[in-house]
Structures are given as structure tokens and as C-alpha cells.
Design an enzyme around this catalytic site. Structure first.
Site, PDB file in Angstrom:
ATOM      1  N   GLY A 248       0.790  -1.221   0.000  1.00 32.00           N
ATOM      2  CA  GLY A 248       0.000   0.000   0.000  1.00 32.00           C
ATOM      3  C   GLY A 248       0.827   1.277   0.000  1.00 32.00           C
ATOM      4  CD  GLU A 290       0.008  -8.376  -1.942  1.00 33.32           C
ATOM      5  OE1 GLU A 290       1.175  -7.934  -1.934  1.00 33.32           O
ATOM      6  OE2 GLU A 290      -0.270  -9.509  -2.324  1.00 33.32           O
ATOM      7  N   PRO A 291      -2.047  -3.443   1.229  1.00 30.95           N
ATOM      8  CG  PRO A 291      -3.908  -2.214   1.941  1.00 30.95           C
ATOM      9  CD  PRO A 291      -3.469  -3.240   0.921  1.00 30.95           C
ATOM     10  N   GLY A 292      -0.195  -2.873   4.184  1.00 37.04           N
ATOM     11  CA  GLY A 292       0.079  -3.358   5.540  1.00 37.04           C
ATOM     12  C   GLY A 292       0.199  -2.163   6.462  1.00 37.04           C
ATOM     13  CB  CYS A 361      23.259  -5.971  26.466  1.00 36.02           C
ATOM     14  SG  CYS A 361      24.679  -5.586  27.461  1.00 36.02           S
ATOM     15  CD  GLU A 362      22.825  -5.209  19.408  1.00 34.36           C
ATOM     16  OE1 GLU A 362      22.745  -6.411  19.678  1.00 34.36           O
ATOM     17  OE2 GLU A 362      22.865  -4.774  18.245  1.00 34.36           O
ATOM     18  CE1 TYR A 390       5.893  -5.140   7.681  1.00 31.68           C
ATOM     19  CE2 TYR A 390       5.451  -2.815   7.329  1.00 31.68           C
ATOM     20  CZ  TYR A 390       5.382  -4.123   6.907  1.00 31.68           C
ATOM     21  OH  TYR A 390       4.786  -4.411   5.703  1.00 31.68           O
TER      22      TYR A 390
HETATM   23  N1  LLP Z   1       2.985  -7.110  -0.231  1.00 29.29           N
HETATM   24  C1  LLP Z   1       4.225  -7.605  -0.323  1.00 29.29           C
HETATM   25  C2  LLP Z   1       4.519  -8.652  -1.284  1.00 29.29           C
HETATM   26  C3  LLP Z   1       5.231  -7.105   0.514  1.00 29.29           C
HETATM   27  O1  LLP Z   1       6.461  -7.583   0.404  1.00 29.29           O
HETATM   28  C4  LLP Z   1       4.925  -6.087   1.458  1.00 29.29           C
HETATM   29  C5  LLP Z   1       5.947  -5.569   2.335  1.00 29.29           C
HETATM   30  C6  LLP Z   1       3.609  -5.613   1.522  1.00 29.29           C
HETATM   31  C7  LLP Z   1       2.664  -6.147   0.656  1.00 29.29           C
HETATM   32  C8  LLP Z   1       3.170  -4.561   2.494  1.00 29.29           C
HETATM   33  O2  LLP Z   1       3.789  -3.344   2.275  1.00 29.29           O
HETATM   34  P1  LLP Z   1       3.325  -2.063   3.141  1.00 29.29           P
HETATM   35  O3  LLP Z   1       1.934  -1.700   2.711  1.00 29.29           O
HETATM   36  O4  LLP Z   1       3.306  -2.488   4.558  1.00 29.29           O
HETATM   37  O5  LLP Z   1       4.311  -1.022   2.874  1.00 29.29           O
HETATM   38  N2  LLP Z   1      10.034  -4.515   7.831  1.00 29.29           N
HETATM   39  C9  LLP Z   1      10.018  -3.356   6.953  1.00 29.29           C
HETATM   40  C10 LLP Z   1       8.954  -3.472   5.904  1.00 29.29           C
HETATM   41  C11 LLP Z   1       9.168  -4.602   4.984  1.00 29.29           C
HETATM   42  C12 LLP Z   1       8.055  -4.678   4.019  1.00 29.29           C
HETATM   43  C13 LLP Z   1       8.226  -5.828   3.136  1.00 29.29           C
HETATM   44  N3  LLP Z   1       7.105  -6.077   2.325  1.00 29.29           N
HETATM   45  C14 LLP Z   1       9.783  -2.097   7.767  1.00 29.29           C
HETATM   46  O6  LLP Z   1       9.717  -2.197   8.991  1.00 29.29           O
HETATM   47  O7  LLP Z   1       9.701  -1.012   7.214  1.00 29.29           O
END
Ligand code: LLP
Length: 431
Positions: A248, A290-292, A361-362, A390
Site C-alpha cells: 500500500g 496489499e496495504p500493511g 545490551c548493544e 512492523y
Molecule cells: N505485499 C508484499 C509482497 C510485501 O512484500 C509487502 C511488504 C507488503 C505487501 C506490504 O507493504 P506495506 O503496505 O506495509 O508497505 N520490515 C520493513 C517493511 C518490509 C516490508 C516488506 N514487504 C519495515 O519495517 O519497514
């Protein structure tokens, strides 16, 4: 304040969805994840409503549950009419145990094991988003054994660099996910898929990256994808039903991040897609996204207690808190920016320049550098804003620190959605 669900109340305390953050810290202890459920639902509705309105019937968001996965969030996703993207059997299990319908799940990932594939198919998974040839064969073999046909999308890489942070950039040719359009491998692999008797190729997926603040990279990706759909039609007579454009839009972590109107951006992407489909003679597919983070990030705040303030003469001041990279590894990993304030002194002048350090501890276990706070003292409640995505999902037990609980707020009421880990939980797997 940074987001409309945050304010300062008459006591000078941070209020989250109108609930006093200091009283939450007193009631549940710190560190504490707070999640504004009403905000999560409102964010979901923006995608659900505008995707249906602009992309057409059947188009909808898949909540990327890697951003935040626990039972309660899958219940909300189901109630709000979202499908979900899962990337592991653990996310699958959590979603199933929350009663989320398997048919509305899309199984992602670049290494689904045979056991994962069997578990998902036995559960009635809606779609696999196929990433590689080995996985395709494993799905075909198991579907043949069960006498069924399995729906899939194929993940392809459109070769786009949306100018975001390298580590979260997954649409380039050189990455471990999917098949490249540019090298011709995606085209060739479609031919292999179409030979399979127990697999139905319903469409294609691409993900160009995270933290995208306008429609342009999505339009660029859509251009490449629709050209690819036209090619598939020409070469194989394939009529693509579904086009999944991946993650997203971006999220505002600090004041300098742009404000984004997601509905308007979806409208712009939609009119671009319409025009391209007409131009290239491709039937308009159902569009998925696919918004997260943009569903959950700004609904979250983490509350900590300040333990110590140490000034190193000639260098800087460190404020140490009772959580750290064990509950939020994003600064340690990506130098991610956050807005930090004192929840119990939110109206006071913030003129004390400091670095917020966690208790791990780092030396790199920092939460944020160069922030301005009122000079903190032991016992102050420090809030880190926009931690809904996340953070809990990337939390660990490093240094055997217990993961904090998640308290959800809805209609001014608070309730525990995930309890605090205990020392017994820490040793539960030790034999
Ligand atoms: N779909 C796929 C295939 C993905 O790889 C991701 C995120 C999403 C959807 C969701 O993206 P969003 O809407 O959340 O931006 N750990 C990292 C983020 C890694 C995201 C990887 N893929 C952080 O903390 O920024």
C-alpha cells in the site's frame, strides 16, 4: 499533532483516540503497545470503499498481515471486508484460529515448504502467489493427489525502483522474489504453468516497494503489468482475471513526511489503468492491493518508562527506556524516523536534545537519535508514535526481554488484545 487520533488533554497528557496515555501506562504497565482499533477500521475502509468505487466490483485490499499479526487483527480484517496476505504457516495458523476464511487468504513468500503447501491446501487456501518453479511443481503434485485444482497468481518483477529505502524495495529485477518480466523469464514460466492440469492461473502479482507517497510508481508498475497482460493474451490466449499491485501507500512517521490522500491516489491509479486497458485491448482485471503499514501504523503508539538520563560531556545525552530493539528494531535496522514525546508532559517545552536508547545490551540498540524532549526524569512516560506496523510483528526476545502486551482502544474503552509475555513463556520451549 501528527495524526488526528492523537491529542493533548486538559492534564497535559498525550491522549490516544481520546484515552489518556498515562492512565493506560499506569493500568497496564510499560512497555506497552497501544492500538486504536477505530483508526485501523477507518484506514481499512478507505481502501475497501475507494478500491470498489474506482477499480470496480471485486477489487479489494488484502491486508498484508506481516505488518501486524495477532488474532484480533484478522477478525477486524474479516469484518471490514479485506482479504489477507500471509507469508508463513504461522500467519496462516493465527488467521485460521481467529476464524478468518481460508478462501480469502493469499499465501506469499519465496520459499513455501511442502509442509506449508499441504497445510494451506488442506485448510482451503484461496490462492498461492507462486514465486518459483519448485513451488509450482509441489502445488501441482499435491493438488493432483487430492484431486483438486488450485488457484494461483504468479509473482513477477516489473523492474521498478520507486526510490524508497533499498531494504524494502522488492520490485527490481535483482531480487529473490518472483520472475522478471525484463529478462523474459516471466513470459516463459507462464507457458510452464499453463501445462499444469491442477493449477488455475488467475492472474499476476507485483510489489514494487514500501513507503510510496504518490500514485506515480503504481501507475508505472501498472503500465508494465498491463503490457505484460496484453503479451500473455497474444502469446497464450490468456485472459487475466486478477492484477495485484502489491503493498500500500506510505505512512507519516514524522512531521516532514507528506500527508497523503489515499482515496484520491487510488482514483488516479484507476483512471490510469482504465486508459491503458482500453489502449492495449486488455479486459479490465479485478485489481488487488496489499496495504500493511497504512492500515495499522498510525493506529499504534508505544509507551515506555524512562529509567535514566545520562549526559556525556562534549558528546550527547542518552535517555534510557524499559523497552528497545526487542519491541521496535526499526531504528537499529533501517534508521527509521519516529516522533517521540513525553506522554505525561506533552505540553512542556521540548528543548532537551537527546538520544533515546533501549535496554538491550548493544550500542546500536537505539530507538531514535537527536530528538527534543522536555528534560526527562526517571518515571516519565515516553511515547513513540506510529508504531502499529512492523513493531510487534518484528519483536523478539533478545536479551530474554518479554514482549509487551497490545491494548486496543475502541469507542473510548481499552482492552487487552495480546497479553504481556511472562518469564514462564520465555522458558516454555526450553527442555
Ligand atoms: N505485499 C508484499 C509482497 C510485501 O512484500 C509487502 C511488504 C507488503 C505487501 C506490504 O507493504 P506495506 O503496505 O506495509 O508497505 N520490515 C520493513 C517493511 C518490509 C516490508 C516488506 N514487504 C519495515 O519495517 O519497514
Amino acid at each position: 499533532m501528527l495524526h488526528t487520533n492523537l491529542s493533548v488533554n486538559e492534564k497535559g497528557h498525550l491522549a490516544i483516540a481520546g484515552v489518556d496515555a498515562v492512565s493506560l501506562a499506569e493500568k497496564y504497565g510499560t512497555p506497552l503497545y497501544v492500538l486504536d482499533e477505530d483508526r485501523v477500521r477507518a484506514n481499512a475502509r478507505i481502501y475497501v470503499d475507494s478500491m470498489r468505487k474506482y477499480f470496480g466490483e471485486g477489487s479489494r485490499p488484502l491486508y498484508a498481515s506481516k505488518a501486524l499479526s495477532f488474532r484480533g487483527i484478522y477478525k477486524i480484517a474479516a469484518e471490514e471486508g479485506m482479504c489477507v496476505d500471509i507469508v508463513s504457516p504461522g500467519e496462516l495458523y493465527t488467521a485460521l484460529s481467529a476464524g478468518f476464511p481460508a478462501k480469502d487468504m493469499f499465501f506469499h513468500g519465496n520459499n513455501k515448504t511442502d509442509a506449508d503447501i499441504r497445510y494451506a491446501m488442506d485448510s482451503g487456501i484461496g490462492y498461492f502467489i507462486v514465486d518459483n518453479a519448485e513451488e509450482l511443481n509441489a502445488i501441482e503434485d499435491y493438488a493432483a493427489l487430492c484431486g483438486t485444482t488450485q488457484d494461483i497468481l504468479l509473482r513477477v518483477t516489473p523492474g521498478i525502483d520507486p526510490h524508497t529505502f533499498e531494504a524494502v524495495n522488492t520490485g527490481k529485477v535483482d531480487c529473490q522474489f518472483g520472475f522478471s518480466i525484463e529478462t523474459g523469464q516471466a513470459r516463459a514460466f507462464v507457458g510452464e504453468i499453463l501445462k499444469k492440469k491442477h493449477i488455475r492461473l488467475r492472474g499476476f502479482h507485483c510489489h514494487i516497494g514500501s513507503q510510496i507517497f504518490d500514485q506515480v510508481p503504481f501507475c508505472d508498475a501498472a503500465d508494465i503489468m498491463i503490457r505484460f497482460l496484453a503479451e500473455m493474451k497474444k502469446q497464450y490466449g490468456l485472459l487475466t482475471e486478477i492484477l495485484n499491485l502489491g503493498g500500500g501507500f506510505g505512512v507519516r512517521y514524522v512531521d516532514s513526511d507528506p500527508v497523503i490522500d489515499i482515496a484520491e491516489n487510488i482514483r488516479l491509479v484507476a483512471s490510469h489503468i482504465n486508459a491503458r486497458c482500453i489502449e492495449l485491448g486488455v479486459a479490465h482485471p479485478v485489481i488487488l492491493m496489499e496495504p500493511g503499514r497504512s492500515i495499522v501504523a498510525d493506529a499504534g503508539v508505544t509507551l515506555y518508562s524512562v529509567g535514566s538520563v545520562k549526559t556525556i560531556d562534549g558528546y550527547r545525552s542518552y535517555v534510557s527506556i524499559d523497552g528497545g530493539m526487542s519491541d521496535n528494531p526499526r531504528y537499529a535496522l533501517y534508521k527509521s524516523q519516529y516522533t517521540v514525546l513525553l506522554a505525561n508532559r506533552a505540553n512542556e517545552n521540548a528543548d532537551f536534545l537527546c538520544t533515546v536508547a533501549g535496554r538491550c545490551c548493544e550500542s546500536g540498540a537505539l530507538i531514535q537519535e537527536n530528538v527534543l524532549l522536555p528534560r526527562p526524569v526517571r518515571g516519565d512516560i515516553l511515547a513513540v508514535l506510529v508504531t502499529g506496523a512492523y513493531n510487534y510483528s518484528m519483536a523478539s526476545n533478545y536479551n530474554r526481554i518479554c514482549r509487551p502486551p497490545i491494548v486496543m482502544l475502541s469507542n473510548g474503552e481499552d482492552r487487552i488484545a495480546v497479553r504481556r509475555e511472562t518469564f514462564e513463556d520465555l522458558t516454555a520451549c526450553d527442555l
